[in-house]
Write an enzyme that holds these catalytic residues in place. Structure first.
Site, PDB file in Angstrom:
ATOM      1  N   ASP A   1      -6.629  -8.936   3.092  1.00 43.02           N
ATOM      2  CA  ASP A   1      -7.167  -7.703   3.049  1.00 43.02           C
ATOM      3  C   ASP A   1      -6.906  -6.955   1.907  1.00 43.02           C
ATOM      4  O   ASP A   1      -6.160  -5.800   2.127  1.00 43.02           O
ATOM      5  CB  ASP A   1      -7.132  -6.923   4.186  1.00 43.02           C
ATOM      6  CG  ASP A   1      -5.462  -6.508   4.752  1.00 43.02           C
ATOM      7  OD1 ASP A   1      -4.784  -7.275   4.399  1.00 43.02           O
ATOM      8  OD2 ASP A   1      -5.499  -5.634   5.729  1.00 43.02           O
TER       9      ASP A   1
ATOM     10  N   TYR B   1       3.343  -9.795  -6.078  1.00 40.06           N
ATOM     11  CA  TYR B   1       4.607  -8.812  -6.123  1.00 40.06           C
ATOM     12  C   TYR B   1       5.728  -9.383  -6.925  1.00 40.06           C
ATOM     13  O   TYR B   1       6.104  -8.975  -8.004  1.00 40.06           O
ATOM     14  CB  TYR B   1       4.791  -8.120  -4.757  1.00 40.06           C
ATOM     15  CG  TYR B   1       4.292  -6.992  -4.283  1.00 40.06           C
ATOM     16  CD1 TYR B   1       3.966  -5.874  -5.026  1.00 40.06           C
ATOM     17  CD2 TYR B   1       3.788  -7.045  -3.118  1.00 40.06           C
ATOM     18  CE1 TYR B   1       3.164  -4.992  -4.721  1.00 40.06           C
ATOM     19  CE2 TYR B   1       2.920  -6.284  -2.442  1.00 40.06           C
ATOM     20  CZ  TYR B   1       2.660  -5.081  -3.244  1.00 40.06           C
ATOM     21  OH  TYR B   1       1.979  -3.964  -2.676  1.00 40.06           O
TER      22      TYR B   1
ATOM     23  N   ARG C   1      -8.041  -0.327   6.360  1.00 43.21           N
ATOM     24  CA  ARG C   1      -6.710  -0.229   7.307  1.00 43.21           C
ATOM     25  C   ARG C   1      -6.639   0.992   7.811  1.00 43.21           C
ATOM     26  O   ARG C   1      -6.033   1.093   8.829  1.00 43.21           O
ATOM     27  CB  ARG C   1      -5.288  -0.495   6.283  1.00 43.21           C
ATOM     28  CG  ARG C   1      -5.500  -1.855   5.599  1.00 43.21           C
ATOM     29  CD  ARG C   1      -4.216  -2.124   4.653  1.00 43.21           C
ATOM     30  NE  ARG C   1      -4.386  -3.005   3.797  1.00 43.21           N
ATOM     31  CZ  ARG C   1      -3.367  -3.644   2.995  1.00 43.21           C
ATOM     32  NH1 ARG C   1      -2.246  -2.860   3.002  1.00 43.21           N
ATOM     33  NH2 ARG C   1      -3.527  -4.365   2.132  1.00 43.21           N
TER      34      ARG C   1
ATOM     35  N   ASP D   1      -7.283  -4.279  -0.480  1.00 44.98           N
ATOM     36  CA  ASP D   1      -8.262  -3.172  -0.729  1.00 44.98           C
ATOM     37  C   ASP D   1      -8.151  -2.127  -2.138  1.00 44.98           C
ATOM     38  O   ASP D   1      -8.761  -1.229  -2.262  1.00 44.98           O
ATOM     39  CB  ASP D   1      -8.161  -2.155   0.697  1.00 44.98           C
ATOM     40  CG  ASP D   1      -6.643  -1.672   0.658  1.00 44.98           C
ATOM     41  OD1 ASP D   1      -5.679  -2.015   0.086  1.00 44.98           O
ATOM     42  OD2 ASP D   1      -6.506  -1.239   1.878  1.00 44.98           O
ATOM     43  N   ASP D   2      -7.255  -2.533  -2.979  1.00 42.97           N
ATOM     44  CA  ASP D   2      -7.166  -1.980  -4.122  1.00 42.97           C
ATOM     45  C   ASP D   2      -6.868  -2.927  -5.465  1.00 42.97           C
ATOM     46  O   ASP D   2      -6.232  -3.859  -5.304  1.00 42.97           O
ATOM     47  CB  ASP D   2      -5.864  -1.100  -3.814  1.00 42.97           C
ATOM     48  CG  ASP D   2      -4.521  -1.500  -3.853  1.00 42.97           C
ATOM     49  OD1 ASP D   2      -4.015  -1.923  -4.887  1.00 42.97           O
ATOM     50  OD2 ASP D   2      -4.172  -1.381  -2.431  1.00 42.97           O
TER      51      ASP D   2
ATOM     52  N   ASP E   1      -0.435  -7.854  -4.496  1.00 43.43           N
ATOM     53  CA  ASP E   1      -0.110  -8.003  -3.201  1.00 43.43           C
ATOM     54  C   ASP E   1       1.049  -8.847  -2.850  1.00 43.43           C
ATOM     55  O   ASP E   1       1.333  -9.758  -3.764  1.00 43.43           O
ATOM     56  CB  ASP E   1      -1.364  -8.277  -2.412  1.00 43.43           C
ATOM     57  CG  ASP E   1      -2.396  -7.242  -2.270  1.00 43.43           C
ATOM     58  OD1 ASP E   1      -1.919  -6.187  -1.593  1.00 43.43           O
ATOM     59  OD2 ASP E   1      -3.340  -7.040  -2.934  1.00 43.43           O
TER      60      ASP E   1
END
Length: 667
Positions: free
Chosen positions: A210, A316, A504, A212-213, A204
């Protein structure tokens, strides 16, 4: 009375019926007059200044068409069909104790008398305050305009104006939902696979909370086994709860420059459900087989409920730096290095597959807004799609492919992302365009298929110029959300259903519950319906408008210095109309308008063509969509958040008009 006479009444009716009447949209100008743009948009008819006082820009009206003194047609407004103003943001203007409002709009400048009808009047109204109004009277019906003030937003000096006003304009929430009681996990009785030994990683941005993966991958003899673990908020939220109802209304988290408003309470989105490093989290996991050539074997995918523990939060740019340079400045251990190398191989295989069977993604930069502590736009970072982004992108696409297949085959229901390719109502225009641009293999039959559509897209993306890609995008259908399975032409897929962002997106929560019902062989949850779709589509549209509006507020301040200094920018042509063109400044992503009058005074030989997206000089193409030109900003209007630019180089054989003729504001 004379008009009680039936004969005279009939005569009047005959006279009225003999009038030429047309419907259209009112377009106002800066000089008091306007135009009636007819519904088919093939003709615009002049509206005189005295008649413009009865209407507002954007009104849909019926007008009587008369011959003016100069022999040209004029539209005289007669009947209001739909007002452009209903619920609207306005600023307070107080004159001699009387309250008036001015719509916060670049095209509506009317001073409208207003009544204060707020339920809560504890905040005294002051000059320049922002408020929400309803239009209660329209001059075409009631001889004057009248507004009803229903909500106070904020005062003129609030540093949060861009966010607060943009959100309330669209009736969007300013804060995330809240819950007083502690959250309880509701699915403790369901069996979950222990996957805490697998080194899942999240990738991320630095600021993301948040998460989420999470991803874990294994190399196999014929390709890869990809594990995609997704956060599980439906384990905490009963579908009949008030929180679920609130999430369904919001439908999406809202992401604005410098601010986000989560769809779920932050206790869930940023903590309990976030796949934090070294924290055990309940998840929904897909195990996906991907061949060496990038083929996703959707029918072999396995879904399960599991507990996972993120091994590491990765960033990233750090991931991309490591994979693109082989320098380990982030100090990744052997486990992470191995995972990233396999993930890179997987992502390149998937990218190669899509380039062959659908179409490659066109690389366009993202513009990240960096704000200072006061909320002002300090700088804009230009970020390109690097390998770290592509790993996550290809992983999520793969996960959504298998979700689409299982929901379509097992339930024939879910939240599907669909795209139906070309707008076949424009098929003749499409075929003519393709032939002119050198693609002569297309037929009526081929462009209606997924394969034919993507063959065209691959050809367009491969061109040195982006003109064809821009044109065919305008001739495509819009992507839609559907509750029944349908293809996604742009991805080259029969079905595509997102489930990878349930923190989201409410639609992803729905798909989670449906997949869970298949895993656990229990009663299906509440199925989505047309009302669900309408709410989601409205929310998605409103969120995009809010993001654009906030950026417009920030850009006008950010570019003020460049305007004063006469800075020159490279810009890409986005849109061409008879009035000018919109361009994107490549350095910062701002969209600015360039009036046709900035290019030329010679409109007898210069033509701006909206239909083909071209500027012609003596019938020859001078500029096209996607061309790169140099421009400078010549005017910034802060109240209307509009930015006007002018070209620095004239059209072929056409000198630029003088600043005086172009109405350029003096610095």
């Amino acid at each position: 009375m004379l008009f009680d006479n039936p004969a005279l009444q009939q005569l009047k009716q005959d006279f009225d019926s003999a009038k030429v009447k047309k419907e259209g949209i009112v377009k106002a100008s800066d000089r008091g007059f306007g135009f009636l743009e007819l519904t088919d948009r093939r003709e615009s008819i002049f509206i005189a200044p005295q008649n413009m006082k009865k209407v507002l820009h954007g009104d849909r009206i019926s007008a009587v068409i008369e011959d003016g003194k100069d022999g040209k047609k004029q539209a005289v407004p007669e009947k209001l069909i739909e007002s452009s103003l209903k619920r609207f943001v306005a600023r307070i203007s107080i004159n001699q104790g009387n309250i008036n409002v001015i719509a916060d709009s670049p095209t509506i400048k009317n001073l409208i008398s207003a009544n204060d009808n707020r339920k809560d009047k504890s905040q005294k109204l002051k000059q320049g305050d922002f408020v929400i109004c309803n239009l209660s009277k329209h001059a075409l019906n009631d001889n004057n305009f009248k507004a009803s003030i229903i909500e106070y937003i904020t005062d003129a000096n609030d540093p949060k104006i861009p966010w607060t006003v943009s959100l309330r304009r669209l009736d969007l929430p300013l804060e995330p939902p809240s819950q007083k009681d502690p959250f309880v996990f509701l699915e403790s009785d369901l069996e979950r696979v222990d996957m805490t030994d697998k080194p899942f990683v999240t990738i991320d941005s630095q600021k993301t909370k948040d998460m989420d993966d999470a991803l874990y991958i294994e190399k196999t003899d014929d390709g890869f086994t990809l594990y995609v673990a997704i956060a599980d908020p439906t384990g905490y939220i009963d579908e009949n709860s008030s929180l679920d109802k609130e999430a369904s209304i919001r439908s999406f988290s809202i992401y604005l420059p410098g601010r986000d408003i989560p769809m779920l309470p932050r206790e869930l989105s940023d903590d309990l459900c976030s796949l934090k490093e070294n924290e055990i989290r309940p998840s929904l996991v897909a195990k996906i087989k991907v061949l060496q050539d990038g083929t996703v074997i959707a029918q072999d995918a396995e879904f399960c409920l599991a507990n996972i523990k993120s091994y590491k939060k990765l960033i990233y740019n750090d991931v991309s730096d490591f994979l693109e340079t082989n320098k380990n400045e982030a100090n990744y251990d052997d486990v992470i290095q191995n995972q990233l190398k396999i993930l890179k191989e997987f992502a390149l295989a998937r990218d190669s597959y899509r380039c062959k069977y659908s179409a490659p993604f066109k690389d366009r930069p993202d513009y990240e807004f960096i704000l200072d502590e006061n909320g002002a736009l300090e700088s804009i970072e230009v970020n390109y799609r690097r390998i770290g982004n592509r790993i996550v992108e290809e992983s999520m696409i793969s996960a959504n492919i298998v979700a689409g297949e299982i929901l379509a085959s097992k339930l024939n229901c879910g939240i599907f992302n669909t795209h139906l390719g070309f707008d076949l109502g424009c098929k003749d225009e499409i075929l003519d365009l393709l032939k002119r641009e050198g693609f002569d293999k297309a037929t009526e039959e081929s462009i209606a298929t997924i394969e034919g559509f993507n063959e065209v897209r691959r050809f367009a993306v491969a061109q040195e110029s982006g003109y064809l890609d821009c044109r065919i995008r305008r001739l495509q259908e819009y992507s839609q959300i559907s509750i029944t399975p349908a293809p996604h032409y742009a991805l080259g897929l029969n079905f595509y259903a997102t489930w990878t962002s349930p923190i989201r997106k409410y639609g992803d929560m729905i798909n989670h519950r449906l997949i869970k019902s298949l895993i656990c062989a229990k009663e299906h949850p509440r199925m989505p319906n047309d009302e669900t779709l309408n709410i989601m589509n409205t929310a998605r549209r409103s969120n995009r408008i809010a993001e654009r509006d906030v950026k417009d507020w920030l850009y006008v301040d950010y570019l003020e210095k460049d305007f004063k200094e006469g800075k020159v920018f490279e810009a890409e042509i986005l849109d061409i109309s008879k009035n000018g063109m919109r361009v994107t400044l490549l350095q910062n992503g701002a969209t600015v308008f360039m009036p046709a009058s900035m290019f030329t005074d010679s409109f007898d030989i210069v033509e701006f063509k909206n239909l083909t997206g071209e500027v012609l000089v003596d019938g020859k193409v001078a500029l096209r969509l996607s061309d790169i030109i140099t421009v400078k900003i010549v005017d910034i209007n802060k109240p209307t958040r509009s930015i006007i630019a002018a070209p620095t180089v004239g059209l072929p054989g056409i000198p630029l008009p003088s600043p005086k003729k172009s109405n350029v504001r003096k610095k």
